[in-house]
Design a protein around this motif. Structure first.
Motif, PDB file in Angstrom:
ATOM      1  N   LEU A  61      -7.078 -21.517 -20.290  1.00 39.62           N
ATOM      2  CA  LEU A  61      -7.130 -20.183 -19.691  1.00 39.62           C
ATOM      3  C   LEU A  61      -7.777 -20.224 -18.312  1.00 39.62           C
ATOM      4  N   LEU A 114      -5.871 -19.226 -14.781  1.00 33.46           N
ATOM      5  CA  LEU A 114      -6.317 -18.082 -13.994  1.00 33.46           C
ATOM      6  C   LEU A 114      -6.875 -18.471 -12.625  1.00 33.46           C
ATOM      7  N   ASN A 160       1.650 -12.566 -17.823  1.00 30.16           N
ATOM      8  CA  ASN A 160       1.488 -12.642 -19.273  1.00 30.16           C
ATOM      9  C   ASN A 160       1.588 -14.073 -19.784  1.00 30.16           C
ATOM     10  N   LEU A 197      -1.751 -15.784 -19.522  1.00 26.49           N
ATOM     11  CA  LEU A 197      -2.708 -15.351 -20.536  1.00 26.49           C
ATOM     12  C   LEU A 197      -2.330 -15.830 -21.932  1.00 26.49           C
ATOM     13  N   TYR A 199       2.621 -13.173 -26.851  1.00 25.71           N
ATOM     14  CA  TYR A 199       1.378 -13.289 -27.617  1.00 25.71           C
ATOM     15  C   TYR A 199       1.648 -13.375 -29.119  1.00 25.71           C
TER      16      TYR A 199
END
Length: 377
Positions: free
Chosen positions: A115, A119, A274, A277, A340
């Motif tokens: 992550l 990011l 998305n 993430l 997700y």
């Protein structure tokens, strides 16, 4: 963590780190082979190639980390199960959650690392690489100079260099300029590209210059040092165009009209946001499937090849489906939620299979058949 859990953590973490390192090495090797053209075609140094190769590594982490975690966990868990170390932990009174907690901790660490990479490290590395590639593509020195060949540049400029040394020194240089108004030539024993007061300059050393005057007289002069200004030949309207993978999360979520026009549609940017993430969640899926493959069935001295093959096939299928959902989400925004759902649902199913193995299977009985057996026994 208890002493046994720390031991299990170490035994699983080392193969995971080794697997991720091996995959990273393969990725770096493939990237370095792709960057060889920078040296061959653009005349850049080996350091530039190494820099571009390392900058491509963060983008590979979203692919490398889950696979490395899956492979390393399978190796470690297979050894622990084969040597009955896991059986010893259960015999000592540890519950299944206590036994798998070190593996879950490793999966969470890998998830957080992925992550952070998605990011922060990836957009920084991608933007830096994009700027470096743009500078190389628009580098006038690389465009004008090619050893042993006459190279035509913009504005009627032609340059010939007999030899280029490793330190960037140009030997036996010839420059010809025909801009439609005047014709000039320069030749020098040595030359070097420099920046003088911020302007790109080709500094000629120990040479001469020739020019025809308006009345047809040839004017010639010799010089020890001649700064040849390249500013008129460097004007370009080309700008850096960033791709969705190069943008920060704030730019993906709240893109400006300029970004939407140059980097992609709003749907593509949201799909990329998305994906950054959700892709780390595949580390949890990888660990859950590895645990289910090794500890989700009966102990076998002959190995777990079939279960491992099934788990690897399912994990590969889930990951490919994830890439397909990312591509489809660019045009159908409601599919972003499945980025997700897919890894989390896959991990939940794998954990269900893992804990389902604890429950003894009840033998199905038929009352009528049992009464008949009892009568004729």
């Amino acid at each position: 963590m208890t002493l046994i859990q720390r031991y299990l953590f170490k035994q699983i973490a080392l193969p995971v780190a080794a697997a991720c390192g091996a995959l990273a090495g393969i990725g770096l090797l493939s990237q370095s082979l792709d960057q060889l053209q920078i040296i061959v075609e653009r005349g850049q140094s080996v350091l530039v190639m190494i820099k571009l190769t390392l900058l491509a590594l963060p983008q590979l982490f979203s692919v490398i980390l889950p696979i490395g975690l899956f492979v390393g966990s399978l190796i470690a868990l297979t050894r622990l199960q084969r040597e009955q170390e896991l059986t010893a932990t259960f015999a000592s009174g540890m519950t299944r959650w206590q036994v798998i907690s070190p593996a879950v901790r490793i999966a969470v660490i890998v998830t957080l690392l992925a992550l952070f990479t998605n990011l922060f490290a990836q957009p920084w590395a991608q933007r830096t690489a994009r700027q470096e590639a743009f500078a190389i593509r628009t580098d006038l020195a690389a465009l004008l100079v090619e050893e042993g060949r006459f190279v035509q540049g913009p504005g009627g400029l032609t340059v010939y260099v007999q030899q280029i040394e490793q330190n960037g020194l140009l030997k036996n240089l010839f420059v010809y300029l025909d801009n439609g108004k005047t014709v000039r030539t320069w030749d020098a024993g040595e030359a070097r590209f420099e920046r003088i007061n911020g302007a790109p300059t080709l500094t000629l050393v120990n040479g001469s210059a020739q020019e025809y005057s308006k009345d047809g007289v040839l004017n010639q002069l010799s010089f020890d040092r001649w700064p040849f200004d390249l500013t008129p030949f460097t004007e370009s309207s080309e700008k850096i165009r960033y791709k969705p993978a190069d943008l920060w999360m704030s730019q993906l979520v709240n893109p400006t009209p300029d970004l939407i026009g140059h980097s992609g549609s709003r749907g593509e940017l949201m799909a990329e946001a998305n994906n950054r993430l959700s892709s780390p969640l595949y580390a949890l899926t990888a660990m859950a499937m590895a645990l289910a493959a090794i500890m989700g069935g009966q102990f076998s001295r002959s190995g777990y090849s079939l279960r491992i093959a099934k788990a690897a096939g399912v994990f590969l299928l889930v990951r490919i489906m994830g890439y397909g959902i990312v591509a489809a989400s660019a045009w159908n925004g409601w599919l972003n939620v499945f980025q997700y759902v897919l890894p989390l649902a896959s991990a939940a199913l794998a954990l269900r299979l893992l804990f389902r193995a604890l429950k003894p299977r009840r033998r199905r009985t038929w009352p009528l058949l049992e009464r008949l057996k009892a009568r004729f026994a």
